[in-house]
Scaffold this motif. Structure first.
Motif, mmCIF file in Angstrom:
data_model
loop_
_atom_site.group_PDB
_atom_site.id
_atom_site.type_symbol
_atom_site.label_atom_id
_atom_site.label_comp_id
_atom_site.label_asym_id
_atom_site.label_seq_id
_atom_site.Cartn_x
_atom_site.Cartn_y
_atom_site.Cartn_z
ATOM 1 N N UNK A 57 0.746 -1.267 -0.013
ATOM 2 C CA UNK A 57 0.216 -0.009 0.103
ATOM 3 C C UNK A 57 1.073 1.240 0.104
ATOM 4 N N UNK A 58 2.141 1.238 0.735
ATOM 5 C CA UNK A 58 2.915 2.566 0.754
ATOM 6 C C UNK A 58 3.658 2.490 -0.553
ATOM 7 N N UNK A 59 4.030 1.314 -1.033
ATOM 8 C CA UNK A 59 4.570 1.498 -2.403
ATOM 9 C C UNK A 59 3.770 2.135 -3.583
ATOM 10 N N UNK A 60 2.606 1.566 -3.601
ATOM 11 C CA UNK A 60 1.336 2.073 -4.558
ATOM 12 C C UNK A 60 1.172 3.770 -4.565
ATOM 13 N N UNK A 61 1.403 4.068 -2.803
ATOM 14 C CA UNK A 61 0.900 5.420 -2.521
ATOM 15 C C UNK A 61 2.066 6.305 -3.200
ATOM 16 N N UNK A 62 3.291 5.907 -3.015
ATOM 17 C CA UNK A 62 4.348 6.624 -3.546
ATOM 18 C C UNK A 62 4.370 6.776 -4.976
ATOM 19 N N UNK A 63 3.928 5.430 -5.512
ATOM 20 C CA UNK A 63 3.910 5.777 -7.016
ATOM 21 C C UNK A 63 2.913 6.632 -7.502
ATOM 22 N N UNK A 64 1.591 6.917 -6.820
ATOM 23 C CA UNK A 64 0.593 7.644 -7.373
ATOM 24 C C UNK A 64 1.171 9.271 -6.994
ATOM 25 N N UNK A 65 1.874 9.563 -6.232
ATOM 26 C CA UNK A 65 2.078 10.706 -5.834
ATOM 27 C C UNK A 65 3.435 11.272 -6.650
ATOM 28 N N UNK A 66 4.265 9.983 -7.397
ATOM 29 C CA UNK A 66 5.092 10.509 -8.261
ATOM 30 C C UNK A 66 4.504 10.932 -9.597
ATOM 31 N N UNK A 67 4.537 12.254 -9.881
ATOM 32 C CA UNK A 67 3.845 12.780 -11.272
ATOM 33 C C UNK A 67 5.021 13.041 -11.859
ATOM 34 N N UNK A 68 6.314 12.971 -11.628
ATOM 35 C CA UNK A 68 7.498 13.273 -12.705
ATOM 36 C C UNK A 68 7.426 12.155 -13.731
ATOM 37 N N UNK A 69 7.148 11.031 -13.248
ATOM 38 C CA UNK A 69 7.244 9.732 -14.174
ATOM 39 C C UNK A 69 6.177 9.135 -14.260
ATOM 40 N N UNK A 70 5.356 9.349 -15.055
ATOM 41 C CA UNK A 70 4.161 8.387 -15.009
ATOM 42 C C UNK A 70 4.215 6.898 -15.586
ATOM 43 N N UNK A 71 5.577 6.991 -16.226
ATOM 44 C CA UNK A 71 5.767 5.435 -16.711
ATOM 45 C C UNK A 71 6.284 4.386 -15.543
ATOM 46 N N UNK A 72 6.643 5.230 -14.526
ATOM 47 C CA UNK A 72 7.195 4.419 -13.602
ATOM 48 C C UNK A 72 6.249 3.412 -12.950
ATOM 49 N N UNK A 73 5.014 3.843 -12.747
ATOM 50 C CA UNK A 73 4.005 2.960 -12.262
ATOM 51 C C UNK A 73 3.730 1.886 -13.239
ATOM 52 N N UNK A 74 3.872 2.185 -14.502
ATOM 53 C CA UNK A 74 3.422 1.018 -15.553
ATOM 54 C C UNK A 74 4.433 0.095 -15.576
ATOM 55 N N UNK A 75 6.101 0.467 -15.530
ATOM 56 C CA UNK A 75 6.924 -0.576 -15.415
ATOM 57 C C UNK A 75 7.051 -1.111 -14.218
ATOM 58 N N UNK A 76 6.519 -0.593 -12.989
ATOM 59 C CA UNK A 76 6.512 -1.183 -11.985
ATOM 60 C C UNK A 76 5.581 -2.378 -11.888
ATOM 61 N N UNK A 77 4.411 -1.920 -12.337
ATOM 62 C CA UNK A 77 3.211 -2.968 -12.533
ATOM 63 C C UNK A 77 3.413 -4.150 -13.288
ATOM 64 N N UNK A 78 4.227 -4.109 -14.503
ATOM 65 C CA UNK A 78 4.557 -5.131 -15.280
ATOM 66 C C UNK A 78 5.812 -5.895 -15.205
#
Length: 141
Positions: A85-106
């Motif tokens: 949950x903490x990791x997902x919250x940090x990824x949502x807050x990271x607006x500088x790199x929107x692809x970080x969330x995609x790369x992290x989830x794949x």
């Protein structure tokens, strides 16, 4: 004439007294057999009771170990979930790199060799999109 043909009336059994006989050797043997049977019965009952107590102790120990394992597993799951949950919250807050969330989830790592080409293609596509996004952000600034 008929009275002569009938058999004589039987004598009642109670009327004949039985002689009282005593067999001390037989009584001693019977008493020793009964004593051994009673002793064996007591030993078997004690052994059965001991086995019941041992079995109940083993059941109690197994139940305690199971409860401890379940509590440990639940604690580990709660901790892992909190970290996720903490990791997902940090990824949502990271607006500088929107692809970080995609790369992290794949997941781009695989142990199946038949899908290596597909994984490599997906990875290269994600990197390409990420680089294009970075270039667009740099041009806007």
């Amino acid at each position: 004439a008929e009275a002569e043909l009938l058999p004589p009336a039987p004598v009642p059994v109670a009327a004949v007294p039985e002689p009282e006989q005593s067999f001390p050797a037989l009584e001693a043997v019977n008493a020793s057999i009964e004593a051994r049977v009673a002793e064996k019965s007591a030993e078997e009952e004690a052994l059965a009771e001991q086995r019941r107590a041992d079995a109940q102790a083993a059941i109690d120990q197994a139940n305690a170990e199971r409860a401890q394992l379940l509590e440990s597993r639940a604690s580990t799951n709660r901790q892992t979930e909190a970290e996720e949950v903490e990791r997902m919250r940090e990824l949502r807050e990271d607006t500088n790199n929107p692809w970080a969330r995609v790369v992290d989830n794949v997941s781009v790592t695989t142990t199946d060799t038949s899908s290596d080409a597909e994984t490599a293609r997906m990875r290269s596509l994600l990197i390409q999109l990420k680089d294009e996004n970075r270039e667009q952000q740099e041009q806007q600034q």
